[in-house]
Scaffold this active site. Sequence first.
Site, short mmCIF file in Angstrom:
data_model
loop_
_atom_site.label_atom_id
_atom_site.label_comp_id
_atom_site.label_asym_id
_atom_site.label_seq_id
_atom_site.Cartn_x
_atom_site.Cartn_y
_atom_site.Cartn_z
N HIS A 101 0.83 -1.21 0.00
CA HIS A 101 0.00 0.00 0.00
C HIS A 101 0.86 1.26 0.00
O HIS A 101 0.63 2.19 -0.77
CB HIS A 101 -0.91 -0.01 1.23
CG HIS A 101 -1.57 1.30 1.50
ND1 HIS A 101 -2.75 1.69 0.91
CD2 HIS A 101 -1.21 2.34 2.31
CE1 HIS A 101 -3.09 2.90 1.33
NE2 HIS A 101 -2.18 3.32 2.19
N HIS A 124 1.18 5.59 -1.87
CA HIS A 124 1.80 6.85 -1.49
C HIS A 124 3.16 7.07 -2.15
O HIS A 124 3.52 8.20 -2.49
CB HIS A 124 1.92 6.92 0.03
CG HIS A 124 0.60 6.81 0.71
ND1 HIS A 124 -0.36 7.80 0.63
CD2 HIS A 124 0.05 5.80 1.46
CE1 HIS A 124 -1.44 7.42 1.30
NE2 HIS A 124 -1.22 6.21 1.80
N SER A 148 -3.76 0.28 -4.27
CA SER A 148 -3.13 -0.93 -3.74
C SER A 148 -4.13 -2.05 -3.50
O SER A 148 -3.78 -3.08 -2.94
CB SER A 148 -2.40 -0.61 -2.44
OG SER A 148 -3.28 -0.08 -1.46
#
Length: 289
Positions: free
Chosen positions: A157, A162, A222
Amino acid sequence: MSDVWRRTPIAADGTLGTAAEHPGRCDPRYLARRHAFAELARGHRVGDPSPVIAYTESEHATWRRVHRALDDAHRAYACRAVLDAREEVRVPADRIPQHAEVGARLRRLTGFDLTLAGGVVENKRFLGSMAGGYFHAVQFVRHPAVPLYSPEPDIIHDVFGHGIHLAAPEFAAIYQLIGQAAVRVETREALQIISDLYWFTLEYGVLEEGGTPKAYGAALLSSYGELGRIDRGRIRDLNALDALATPYEISGYQPVLFGARSLTHVADTLADFLDAFDDDSALRLRPHG
């Protein structure tokens, strides 16, 4: 709200259950490994180097499987800004990258870096660190039995979501905008309001491109299953007050998403709300916490 949105994928075949039934929440061997990663983050100071991790072959295999799935899903469901940023960050396909490797690339591109987290980080530290160019990221990998979904953020993730964001200046500016607002406030209520806006934009935001919803939120990027459900969910026009009045699922698919016309629209919407936001504003919005 349909019950399906309250359920969590708990098996590779798509079986749904409660978050507590997910093997990442109930497998003792996995939880021991997960705890070891959390211990490495205990006492970590923002900006200090992350430890080098000797990932197992099973963990690398989980990464490879998810990389293959998300590679196709991003092409189909991610917005153009995400696809461009992904080319810049150069996510490796064959292995889990170290924090230092990802961070070095991000520093060259936008000035951001990864700083270590063991799990959930309290809002003041997590959000406020973004004002200074640091994003808290974990190092553990999701459970191999359900590789395409995790009920909590893992390194997949944090890198596929990010890490891709923070390779692009337009995304990085939104992170800093949210971080600067968090630095200015002190109350739990104010920080939670900022966190909720972060959730509906940088975690679960959608852009409209050519009349089609495309994902930009890190949690969507994700989650292979959620990417494929974007056009089946309820998508509302992005509005800060509407988002703040909308419930969400922490460990399951989201029942409501908010769509914007562009990343500039996202930034402007957040700036219009956050520029004048303070602890007193939070009290007026949520007088009972």
